[in-house]
Scaffold this active site. Structure first.
Site, short mmCIF file in Angstrom:
data_model
loop_
_atom_site.label_atom_id
_atom_site.label_comp_id
_atom_site.label_asym_id
_atom_site.label_seq_id
_atom_site.Cartn_x
_atom_site.Cartn_y
_atom_site.Cartn_z
CE LYS A 66 -3.74 2.54 2.96
NZ LYS A 66 -4.68 2.21 3.86
CD GLU A 107 8.96 -5.95 8.00
OE1 GLU A 107 8.79 -4.83 7.03
OE2 GLU A 107 8.43 -6.58 8.76
N GLY A 114 -4.96 -1.76 4.84
CA GLY A 114 -4.53 -2.90 4.51
C GLY A 114 -4.71 -4.56 4.74
NE ARG A 115 -6.68 -3.55 10.72
CZ ARG A 115 -6.23 -2.52 10.92
NH1 ARG A 115 -4.70 -2.11 9.69
NH2 ARG A 115 -6.56 -1.99 11.70
CD GLU A 154 -2.60 -4.26 11.41
OE1 GLU A 154 -2.75 -4.24 10.29
OE2 GLU A 154 -0.84 -4.37 11.29
CG HIS A 198 -5.12 -36.23 16.27
ND1 HIS A 198 -5.76 -36.97 16.89
CD2 HIS A 198 -6.43 -35.89 15.62
CE1 HIS A 198 -6.63 -38.06 16.47
NE2 HIS A 198 -7.36 -36.60 15.63
CE LYS A 240 5.61 -0.89 10.20
NZ LYS A 240 4.20 -0.25 9.50
#
Ligand code: F6P
Length: 546
Positions: A202, A208, A261-262, A347, A378, A511
């Site tokens: 965005k 990253e 973004g999400r 978030e 399990h 950050k």
């Protein structure tokens, strides 16, 4: 009545219901399922196994009303700038035509922009699928690598896996982590001559993604030289930045600051998904979300799935004080759905101040975690059944397999899956009391001496809440509805907690600190004024480094 008096009434309900068990509640009212479940089309939300009754629901609905959920829903749909700390509208619904028609932001008609970009990125997806847009040496792309993180990764990753039976385009790969292992392991087996790289960010500043982009570009250039640019596409709101990287504008797909973004899977961030499943199925995914938007905006609160789902969460979190929720899809194709919902929910609602900056007196967003069933049974289900904490569970399951057409045993597998999810919900709700456990062992021929030490470990208290979402089949349309359901649930809870669900300041400090530390790590130097824990760790790392 004020919001506070509704909370007070709800606390009294919690006290009243603490005296009873789910077993009692079901015995007293055989109509619990009818009263405590709701549908949107084939999608059922069954909350009858929650420690809840109709009186509680009525007061939770009163709370929602008093908190202004209906008014805020209107503000959301009409493009008001409800993300107040960033002064932005929140219009993911417009991306699937589910917001109010003719919404404008800063004087521009949102739908026009949405349709223009949607047309462009879906056309590009089709051209990659057919080979009309081809590699530098004219071949059809066999592989597509999406570089992005958070909302620029989790949506496409989750949905591409979820819609695997519809995946008939090139192979897709997703690289998110800055750990070099992720990009190196991904690129190693690929042929740059037939690989398209999508840079999805965005902001187009995320460290990253930019570092992974640098590595991928070098990899492309090594074999394609100055033709490498032909193998690049980008998705961003920051078109100035994409230009500065010389990504050709014809392969840059924009979106806008009113898409979080999400909440961006519906925008051009969905490009990898569109390349995988094609335009028609991508549009079905959008149509599913739009159907949920319409339900959310028009169904009365008492029959409104996102509202009820949110209120059950409020009940668990604020009245019964459960800090976590296990989200367990009995659907292997939804294996990444819990990870997707983690970002969406945590978030958005992992906040401790109101939208005007006051501390919030009560608990807000819970910790969401989960894995697909039956695998989860399990591993950590022991704790969910018998651990010292009560962990509410949200189960999800389809009535039909998603890949029955090409696999003869699919129905039999689905029968096993359905059996297991129902059994788990039963075990959690009703347990198995010690008298029954003892009687069973006695009937199996065990002596009282053998029974005594085994009776307690084999006893299940039950009385552990769960809800269940049941849908016909996991199709693109159903996935769209499910994702929108979770989005709107998060919205309603945010309104009740009076928080801004659409900013994420909590990710910024880390950050900043990483930026400040980078040169010390690179130069292997330990600054004098750093805290002793960081100094100790840096010294240890420097001793170990080659
Ligand atoms: O750091 C958090 C975050 O900003 C998320 O909200 C977002 O989804 C992710 O990083 C990626 O951001 P971008 O798409 O700008 O690279």
């Amino acid at each position: 009545m004020s919001v506070e008096s509704h909370w007070a009434t709800l606390r009294q309900h919690a006290e009243r219901l603490s005296q009873t068990t789910l077993r009692d509640l079901f015995a007293q009212n055989p109509k619990r399922f009818d009263e405590l479940s709701a549908n949107q089309d084939d999608l059922l939300f069954d909350y009858s196994r929650e420690k809840i009754d109709q009186a509680v629901i009525a007061d939770l609905l009163n709370l929602a009303q008093a908190a202004g959920v209906e008014q805020w829903r209107e503000k959301l749909a009409s493009g008001e700038k409800i993300n107040n700390t960033e002064s932005r509208a929140v219009l993911h619904m417009a991306l699937r035509d589910g917001a109010s028609a003719n919404v404008q932001v800063d004087g521009e008609v949102v739908a026009d922009k949405v349709h223009e970009v949607r047309e462009r990125f879906l056309q590009f997806a089709e051209s990659v699928r057919t080979g009309t847009y081809a590699s530098a040496d004219g071949q059809k792309f066999t592989d597509v690598v999406n570089l992005g993180i958070g909302g620029s990764d989790l949506g496409p990753v989750m949905a591409t896996l979820a819609l695997h039976p519809w995946h008939d385009g090139p192979r897709l790969h997703f690289v998110s982590n800055v750990d070099g292992a992720h990009i190196i392991d991904t690129l190693k087996p690929l042929n740059p001559a037939s690989t398209l790289v999508i840079v999805a960010s965005k902001t187009f500043t995320t460290a990253e993604t930019m570092q992974n982009f640098g590595t991928a570009l070098a990899w492309l250039k090594q074999s394609l030289g100055d033709q490498a640019g032909k193998h690049l596409a980008a998705v961003s709101t920051n078109l100035a930045a994409t230009r500065s990287y010389q990504i050709d504008d014809s392969r840059v797909f924009g979106f806008w600051d009113w898409v979080g973004g999400r909440y961006s899977i519906w925008s051009a961030i969905g490009l990898p998904l569109a390349i995988a499943i094609g335009k028609v199925q991508f549009e079905a995914f959008l149509a599913g979300a739009k159907a949920m938007d319409e339900h959310f905006r028009s169904a009365p609160l008492a029959q409104n799935l996102p509202v009820l789902f949110a209120l059950v969460g409020i009940w668990r979190r604020n009245l019964l004080n459960y800090p976590t929720v296990a989200l367990i899809p009995y659907d292997q194709h939804l294996a990444r759905f819990p990870a997707y919902v983690q970002q969406l929910d945590m978030e958005s609602n992992g906040k401790s101040v109101t939208r005007t900056g006051q501390s919030i007196a009560q608990q807000t967003g819970p910790v969401i975690w989960g894995e697909p069933g039956t695998n989860a049974q399990h591993s950590f289900f022991q704790l969910i059944h018998q651990g010292s904490d009560v962990i509410p569970v949200d189960f999800m399951v389809a009535a039909n397999p998603s890949s029955s057409a090409d696999f003869a045993d699919a129905q039999a597998h689905q029968d096993s899956l359905l059996t297991n999810v129902l059994a788990q919900a039963q075990a959690l709700a009703f347990g198995r009391d010690e008298a029954t456990v003892r009687a069973d062992m006695q009937a199996a021929g065990l002596t009282p001496e053998q029974i005594d030490p085994l009776a307690a470990p084999r006893t299940f208290q039950g009385n552990r809440p769960s809800s269940m979402l049941i849908y016909r089949q996991l199709t693109p349309e159903t996935l769209g509805r499910l994702v929108a359901l979770f989005e709107h649930k998060v919205f309603v809870q945010g309104i009740i907690w009076n928080i801004n669900s659409y900013d994420q300041w909590g990710v910024e400090l880390g950050k900043k600190l990483a930026n400040a530390l980078l040169s010390f790590v690179q130069k292997r130097v330990v600054p004098n004024d750093i805290d002793s824990a960081s100094a100790g760790a840096l010294n240890h790392i420097n001793q170990l480094r080659r």
